[in-house]
Design a protein around this motif. Structure first.
Motif, short mmCIF file in Angstrom:
data_model
loop_
_atom_site.label_atom_id
_atom_site.label_comp_id
_atom_site.label_asym_id
_atom_site.label_seq_id
_atom_site.Cartn_x
_atom_site.Cartn_y
_atom_site.Cartn_z
N THR A 80 108.27 39.06 35.38
CA THR A 80 107.70 37.73 35.12
C THR A 80 106.64 37.37 36.15
O THR A 80 105.56 36.88 35.77
N PRO A 81 106.84 37.60 37.44
CA PRO A 81 105.72 37.39 38.38
C PRO A 81 104.51 38.26 38.05
O PRO A 81 103.36 37.81 38.22
N LEU A 82 104.73 39.48 37.55
CA LEU A 82 103.59 40.32 37.18
C LEU A 82 102.87 39.74 35.98
O LEU A 82 101.63 39.70 35.95
N ALA A 83 103.61 39.28 34.99
CA ALA A 83 102.98 38.64 33.83
C ALA A 83 102.17 37.42 34.28
O ALA A 83 101.05 37.19 33.79
N ALA A 115 107.91 34.50 28.80
CA ALA A 115 107.99 34.88 27.38
C ALA A 115 107.40 36.26 27.11
O ALA A 115 107.31 36.68 25.95
N TRP A 116 107.04 37.00 28.17
CA TRP A 116 106.38 38.29 27.96
C TRP A 116 107.16 39.25 27.06
O TRP A 116 106.55 39.99 26.26
N PRO A 117 108.52 39.32 27.12
CA PRO A 117 109.20 40.32 26.26
C PRO A 117 108.95 40.08 24.77
O PRO A 117 108.82 41.04 24.00
N VAL A 118 108.91 38.81 24.37
CA VAL A 118 108.68 38.49 22.95
C VAL A 118 107.21 38.65 22.59
O VAL A 118 106.86 39.27 21.58
N LEU A 119 106.35 38.11 23.42
CA LEU A 119 104.92 38.09 23.10
C LEU A 119 104.33 39.50 23.08
O LEU A 119 103.49 39.82 22.22
N THR A 120 104.74 40.34 24.00
CA THR A 120 104.19 41.69 24.07
C THR A 120 104.59 42.51 22.85
O THR A 120 103.79 43.31 22.34
N ARG A 121 105.79 42.31 22.35
CA ARG A 121 106.24 43.06 21.18
C ARG A 121 105.54 42.62 19.90
O ARG A 121 105.56 43.35 18.90
N ARG A 122 104.94 41.45 19.90
CA ARG A 122 104.26 40.97 18.70
C ARG A 122 102.90 41.62 18.49
O ARG A 122 102.34 41.56 17.38
N LEU A 123 102.35 42.21 19.52
CA LEU A 123 100.99 42.75 19.42
C LEU A 123 100.92 43.89 18.42
O LEU A 123 101.89 44.64 18.24
N PHE A 124 99.78 44.01 17.78
CA PHE A 124 99.48 45.11 16.85
C PHE A 124 100.55 45.26 15.77
O PHE A 124 101.15 46.31 15.58
N GLY A 125 100.77 44.13 15.11
CA GLY A 125 101.68 44.13 13.97
C GLY A 125 103.12 44.38 14.32
O GLY A 125 103.89 44.84 13.48
N GLY A 126 103.51 44.07 15.54
CA GLY A 126 104.88 44.25 15.96
C GLY A 126 105.19 45.61 16.56
O GLY A 126 106.32 45.85 16.99
N GLU A 127 104.20 46.50 16.62
CA GLU A 127 104.41 47.82 17.22
C GLU A 127 104.23 47.81 18.74
O GLU A 127 104.71 48.72 19.42
N GLY A 128 103.54 46.82 19.24
CA GLY A 128 103.18 46.82 20.66
C GLY A 128 101.99 47.73 20.91
O GLY A 128 101.63 48.56 20.08
N SER A 129 101.38 47.57 22.07
CA SER A 129 100.17 48.33 22.38
C SER A 129 100.50 49.74 22.87
O SER A 129 101.34 49.92 23.76
N GLU A 157 107.41 52.11 34.49
CA GLU A 157 107.88 51.59 33.21
C GLU A 157 107.96 50.07 33.23
O GLU A 157 107.54 49.40 32.28
N LEU A 158 108.49 49.51 34.31
CA LEU A 158 108.59 48.06 34.42
C LEU A 158 107.21 47.40 34.36
O LEU A 158 107.02 46.39 33.69
N SER A 159 106.25 48.00 35.06
CA SER A 159 104.91 47.42 35.07
C SER A 159 104.25 47.50 33.70
O SER A 159 103.53 46.58 33.29
N ALA A 160 104.48 48.58 32.98
CA ALA A 160 103.83 48.77 31.69
C ALA A 160 104.37 47.82 30.64
O ALA A 160 103.61 47.26 29.83
N ARG A 161 105.68 47.61 30.62
CA ARG A 161 106.31 46.87 29.52
C ARG A 161 105.90 45.40 29.49
O ARG A 161 106.07 44.73 28.46
N VAL A 162 105.33 44.89 30.56
CA VAL A 162 104.87 43.50 30.57
C VAL A 162 103.76 43.28 29.55
O VAL A 162 103.63 42.19 28.99
N THR A 163 102.97 44.31 29.28
CA THR A 163 101.87 44.19 28.32
C THR A 163 101.91 45.23 27.21
O THR A 163 101.25 45.05 26.19
N HIS A 164 102.64 46.31 27.39
CA HIS A 164 102.61 47.43 26.44
C HIS A 164 104.03 47.76 26.01
O HIS A 164 104.77 48.46 26.71
#
Length: 297
Positions: A80-83, A115-129, A157-164
């Motif tokens: 969350t601080p990274l987000a 809210a990053w876990p929910v928002l990140t998963r919504r990207l690109f039609g729900g597949e994530g980036s 892995e932790l750093s990536a999952r915030v956006t991907h």
């Protein structure tokens, strides 16, 4: 809990960030010339330094600085601080070449970073980036945790999952972080990186890259491996790691070789620069490069 940080780890991460920013700024200079790819390729082969007196860096460096902020404050990745760090950096300067996914995600994280876990998963039609964004920024993290390769994987892995949220976006970040850590240790090889990269297209690309002779021409390697034209991790990371492995102790040669691959050249050069400079630093680079590159201060 992350491994204890040492002064040497922090210094390696700083070296990596400097090299990442230099590669990013250098690579970005070639994009205005891409309308005539033959001309730009000839200039790169001739080692003609980009003429602009000022070389700004892009979102690659901006987001790498966000990672460093969190590591400096917490000594490990806290998501969350990274987000929050990413969103604040984005909102302060949106004209750094961010991709469409980040233009969608980061303003929402400014409103609620948790809210990053929910928002990140919504990207690109729900597949994530599955893009190369998590990979382009992560080399300093690999250098920071280079004494403990297990932690490199976990923290990347932790750093990536915030956006991907897509597994291959994460795999790209793991591969680059492991490569940077191995670079610091003087142990960089394609197969060693592949061994610690999650399965799938990124790892498959690394194994293909391991079979490309280091004597091959970089443009030939790029044609085989991809050089970021699709902006995907699997189309970007293997070639950037191949050029880093080709020139593990020569940052300037590594960046020129990476530029020969064209493609998403600011990102491939940022990745290569962050990996090689984690070991070498930027002190041996030509003075005009360092003077022209935008400051990190």
């Amino acid at each position: 809990m992350a491994s204890m940080t040492t002064t040497a780890n922090v210094q390696a991460a700083r070296r990596s960030l400097e090299g990442l920013a230099l590669g990013d700024a250098f690579g970005e200079r070639w994009f205005p010339l891409f309308r005539d790819s033959g001309t730009v390729y000839d200039k790169i082969l001739a080692r003609r330094v980009p003429e602009e007196p000022h070389w700004p860096w892009t979102d690659d460096t901006a987001m790498a600085r966000g990672i460093m902020r969190v590591l400096d404050e917490h000594g490990e990745i806290r998501q969350t601080p990274l987000a929050n760090s990413f969103s604040m950096i984005f909102m302060a300067d949106q004209a750094r070449g961010y991709g469409s996914g980040m233009h969608e995600l980061l303003p929402q994280l400014m409103e609620d970073a948790s809210a990053w876990p929910v928002l990140t998963r919504r990207l690109f039609g729900g597949e994530g980036s599955l893009g190369n964004g998590a990979a382009m920024r992560v080399a300093p993290l690999g250098a920071w945790f280079s004494a403990d390769l297990e932690q490199v994987v976990v923290q990347a892995e932790l750093s990536a999952r915030v956006t991907h949220a897509h597994p291959q976006g994460v795999a790209g970040a793991v591969a680059v972080a492991v490569a940077a850590a191995l670079s610091v240790r003087g142990e960089l090889s394609m197969r060693s990186v592949a061994e610690r990269t999650p399965g799938g297209p990124v790892r498959d690309g690394l194994l293909r890259a391991a079979d490309v002779p280091l004597t091959a021409e970089p443009r030939q390697a790029a044609e085989l491996l991809g050089s970021g034209y699709r902006i995907r991790a699997d189309d970007t990371v293997p070639f950037a790691l191949w050029t880093a492995t080709r020139h593990p102790d020569d940052l300037e040669a590594a960046l020129w070789s990476t530029a020969e691959g064209l493609g998403d050249v600011d990102t491939t050069c940022a990745i290569t620069g962050g990996i090689v400079a984690a070991r070498t630093g930027v002190g041996a680079m030509p003075g005009e490069w360092l003077e022209r590159r935008e400051s990190l201060a």
